[in-house]
Design an enzyme around this catalytic site. Structure first.
Site, PDB file in Angstrom:
ATOM      1  N   GLU A 197      43.632  34.632  74.902  1.00  0.00           N
ATOM      2  CA  GLU A 197      44.080  35.818  74.164  1.00  0.00           C
ATOM      3  C   GLU A 197      45.510  36.198  74.532  1.00  0.00           C
ATOM      4  OE1 GLU A 197      44.701  37.253  71.558  1.00  0.00           O
ATOM      5  OE2 GLU A 197      42.674  37.953  71.125  1.00  0.00           O
ATOM      6  N   ASP A 225      41.435  37.154  66.820  1.00  0.00           N
ATOM      7  CA  ASP A 225      41.651  38.268  65.889  1.00  0.00           C
ATOM      8  C   ASP A 225      41.542  37.811  64.433  1.00  0.00           C
ATOM      9  OD1 ASP A 225      43.889  36.728  65.639  1.00  0.00           O
ATOM     10  OD2 ASP A 225      45.309  38.259  66.310  1.00  0.00           O
ATOM     11  N   ASP A 260      50.384  18.126  51.819  1.00  0.00           N
ATOM     12  CA  ASP A 260      50.150  18.762  50.510  1.00  0.00           C
ATOM     13  C   ASP A 260      50.188  17.743  49.370  1.00  0.00           C
ATOM     14  OD1 ASP A 260      50.018  21.253  51.725  1.00  0.00           O
ATOM     15  OD2 ASP A 260      52.029  21.874  51.120  1.00  0.00           O
ATOM     16  N   ASP A 295      36.720  20.243  34.067  1.00  0.00           N
ATOM     17  CA  ASP A 295      38.174  20.406  34.246  1.00  0.00           C
ATOM     18  C   ASP A 295      38.697  19.622  35.455  1.00  0.00           C
ATOM     19  OD1 ASP A 295      37.974  22.194  32.147  1.00  0.00           O
ATOM     20  OD2 ASP A 295      38.312  23.981  33.371  1.00  0.00           O
TER      21      ASP A 295
HETATM   22  O1  AHR Z   1      42.851  23.747  30.637  1.00  0.00           O
HETATM   23  C1  AHR Z   1      42.149  24.041  29.443  1.00  0.00           C
HETATM   24  C2  AHR Z   1      41.028  25.038  29.644  1.00  0.00           C
HETATM   25  O2  AHR Z   1      41.528  26.251  30.151  1.00  0.00           O
HETATM   26  C3  AHR Z   1      39.985  24.674  30.653  1.00  0.00           C
HETATM   27  O3  AHR Z   1      39.065  23.726  30.187  1.00  0.00           O
HETATM   28  C4  AHR Z   1      39.320  25.990  30.850  1.00  0.00           C
HETATM   29  O4  AHR Z   1      38.619  26.051  32.058  1.00  0.00           O
HETATM   30  C5  AHR Z   1      40.473  26.974  30.799  1.00  0.00           C
HETATM   31  O5  AHR Z   1      40.130  28.060  30.023  1.00  0.00           O
HETATM   32  O1  AHR Z   2      48.577  24.903  48.271  1.00  0.00           O
HETATM   33  C1  AHR Z   2      48.051  25.518  49.441  1.00  0.00           C
HETATM   34  C2  AHR Z   2      49.106  25.756  50.489  1.00  0.00           C
HETATM   35  O2  AHR Z   2      50.097  26.621  49.972  1.00  0.00           O
HETATM   36  C3  AHR Z   2      49.898  24.569  50.930  1.00  0.00           C
HETATM   37  O3  AHR Z   2      49.199  23.761  51.843  1.00  0.00           O
HETATM   38  C4  AHR Z   2      51.110  25.202  51.532  1.00  0.00           C
HETATM   39  O4  AHR Z   2      52.217  24.349  51.552  1.00  0.00           O
HETATM   40  C5  AHR Z   2      51.335  26.400  50.661  1.00  0.00           C
HETATM   41  O5  AHR Z   2      51.572  27.517  51.409  1.00  0.00           O
HETATM   42  O1  AHR Z   3      46.012  33.826  72.050  1.00  0.00           O
HETATM   43  C1  AHR Z   3      46.464  33.377  70.825  1.00  0.00           C
HETATM   44  C2  AHR Z   3      46.023  34.276  69.700  1.00  0.00           C
HETATM   45  O2  AHR Z   3      46.668  35.530  69.801  1.00  0.00           O
HETATM   46  C3  AHR Z   3      44.584  34.641  69.626  1.00  0.00           C
HETATM   47  O3  AHR Z   3      43.718  33.630  69.163  1.00  0.00           O
HETATM   48  C4  AHR Z   3      44.618  35.781  68.668  1.00  0.00           C
HETATM   49  O4  AHR Z   3      43.547  36.668  68.811  1.00  0.00           O
HETATM   50  C5  AHR Z   3      45.965  36.447  68.963  1.00  0.00           C
HETATM   51  O5  AHR Z   3      46.675  36.615  67.779  1.00  0.00           O
END
Ligand code: AHR
Ligand code: AHR
Ligand code: AHR
Length: 501
Positions: A224, A300, A438, A491
């Protein structure tokens, strides 16, 4: 099966006759029994045949408990696979095998909010971390940022300065610098209540508080307001970077003493990276452990860490090195190994592909891009070359994990499909670990039975999905509009064919 030194050690521990014992049988024999035992991959007691974990599927929100195939054995992955066929599945509960009911469930909000609408953390995908143990398939818990599990009222965990030990088996190649991919003892109110209120295993390359040798990742103790690699040192050079595919990490603490130990979980023995006095900063000696159990988050509810958990236990009492060494031998004998991260129609690195939507009414549309934006567009053999190129992607070995793939834009070499805030976009590779992760996707058999569904490697709950003809990395039934469960499987399923260009 066991080498002579291990048999001798087992003899010394009084374990002969029990050499097939599970980790918690070994801790019991050592006088420091498990008070919590969590694993989605195997039983941690030789006699355990109860439920290891619970999964919930997206198709009807029903749940199934997954048990070992036999007492003391590997999880029944086939039972999960049949229950989750043709839909998405989340891990809802990781059961405690100790008999104390110290199960782990979706973590509630605290000092920090989780990503769910009610502030809870996300649940992990049930399929993000496939492995084999002695050749039998099982699934670990793939923790993306935002994912966390907790139990705020367990029985038998260490409180105050009481002694405890813990170990976990992790994926040493899945980590980040966010706070904090932890497993262990934390606050019961999900808030930072002060120095010494936690004692948990941390794994990653966060350097805000402490670090070890090299560039990480490291096993450290989250006590912590500090990740400790040693007593007070910001950098304990004795705490090495450790990035085996499977890592055993152990932390233990008792009055005036604590230790960090680690190993390759697939071979060899534990090394001690720190064993000594408590930190001298105020609050860490004596400790004020509260006894909640966390997985994947900070005390936390800091939710920025990532990692993969396969198994872990917490003990009552300070385990001896010999006991931990025998547990490590048991882990090695479990033979953790990698297995395929993909399924469904195969991809060939270097080929050009197109992704055709399969939703009725949209199935003449293909995944394409207009500048950075990823969308679906109607494309055919008579389309203009520009559009054909916009809808064609070169398959590359996964930038973040070579067991999966990346998709390079046909008309913009060096740019790849990546997700950013769960929106798909085409960006140039900036070489960062974040970009590479990503931009890495693991195709699997299509959720609606057609073609492939394309899972984000670092968020295995998220798939390529079109919504209002825009491309997303969407989570079935998640918080975003584009996560809408209606027509999710359609989709998120794409017929993959040769590229147009
Ligand atoms: O991307 C086309 C359509 O848009 C998807 O099939 C549906 O989930 C959303 O309304
Ligand atoms: O797309 C989810 C997350 O969004 C990606 O891992 C990060 O690059 C961005 O913050
Ligand atoms: O000790 C590192 C981190 O500090 C703990 O996991 C978190 O509770 C605080 O933000």
């Amino acid at each position: 099966m066991f080498s002579r030194p291990i048999l001798e050690r087992a003899w010394a521990l009084g374990l002969v006759g029990l050499v097939a014992a599970g980790p918690c049988d070994i801790y019991s024999s050592g006088g420091t029994p498990c008070i919590a035992a969590h694993s989605t991959t195997r039983a941690l007691y030789n006699a355990f045949s109860g439920s290891l974990y619970q999964v919930k599927r997206g198709s009807d929100n029903t749940t199934r408990n997954i048990a070992p195939v036999s007492a003391g054995g590997v999880a029944n992955a086939a039972s999960q696979d049949s229950f989750c066929a043709g839909t998405t599945c989340l891990i809802t509960i990781i059961y405690d095998q100790s008999g104390r009911g110290n199960h782990l469930a979706q973590a509630p909000p605290g000092g920090f909010q989780g990503p769910e609408a009610n502030g809870y953390d996300n649940l992990a995908s049930a399929t993000g971390a496939p492995v084999t143990l002695n050749g039998q398939k099982a699934y670990g818990v793939f923790v993306s940022p935002g994912t966390g599990y907790r139990n705020n009222a367990p029985s038998g965990t260490a409180k105050g300065d009481a002694a405890e030990g813990m170990y976990t088996v992790l994926d040493g190649t899945h980590f980040n610098g966010g706070c904090c991919f932890d497993y262990g003892n934390a606050e019961t109110n999900n808030k930072d209540t002060g120095n010494g209120h936690m004692e948990a295993i941390y794994f990653g390359d966060n350097t805000i508080w402490g670090s070890g040798a090299g560039s990480g990742p490291w096993i450290m103790a989250d006590l912590e307001n500090g990740l400790f690699s040693g007593q007070n040192t910001k950098n304990n050079a004795g705490d090495p970077s450790i990035s085996y595919r499977f890592v055993t990490a152990a932390i233990k603490g008792q009055p005036n003493q604590w230790a960090i130990r680690g190993a390759n979980a697939a071979s060899g023995t534990l090394s001690t990276y720190y064993n000594g006095a408590r930190p001298s900063a105020s609050g860490y000696n004596p400790m004020s452990k509260e006894g909640a159990i966390i997985l994947g988050i900070g005390g936390d509810n800091s939710v920025s860490g990532q990692g993969t958990f396969y198994e872990g236990v917490m003990t009552s009492g300070f385990p001896s090195d010999a006991t931990e060494n025998a547990v490590q031998a048991n882990i090695v004998a479990a033979k953790y190994a990698t297995t395929s991260l993909t399924s469904g129609p195969a991809f060939t690195v270097g080929s050009s592909v197109s992704f055709r939507a399969t939703t009725a009414g949209y199935d003449t549309r293909f995944l394409a891009h207009s500048g950075a934006a990823v969308n679906t567009q109607v494309v055919s053999s008579s389309s203009a070359t520009t559009l054909k190129q916009q809808a064609s992607w070169t398959v590359r070995s996964g930038l973040g994990n070579s067991a999966c793939f990346s998709f390079e834009s046909r008309d913009t070499p060096g740019s790849y499909i990546r997700h950013n805030n769960f929106v798909l976009q085409v960006d140039s590779n900036d070489g960062s670990k974040q970009f590479r992760e990503d931009a890495t996707f693991c195709p699997q058999a299509g959720l609606n039975g057609q073609g492939n569904s394309i899972r984000a490697w670092n968020y295995p709950t998220c798939y390529f999905r079109h919504y209002a003809n825009v491309g997303y990395a969407a989570r079935n039934g998640g918080v975003h509009v584009f996560d809408n469960a209606a027509s999710f499987n359609d989709d998120a399923s794409w017929v993959v064919s040769a590229g147009f260009a």
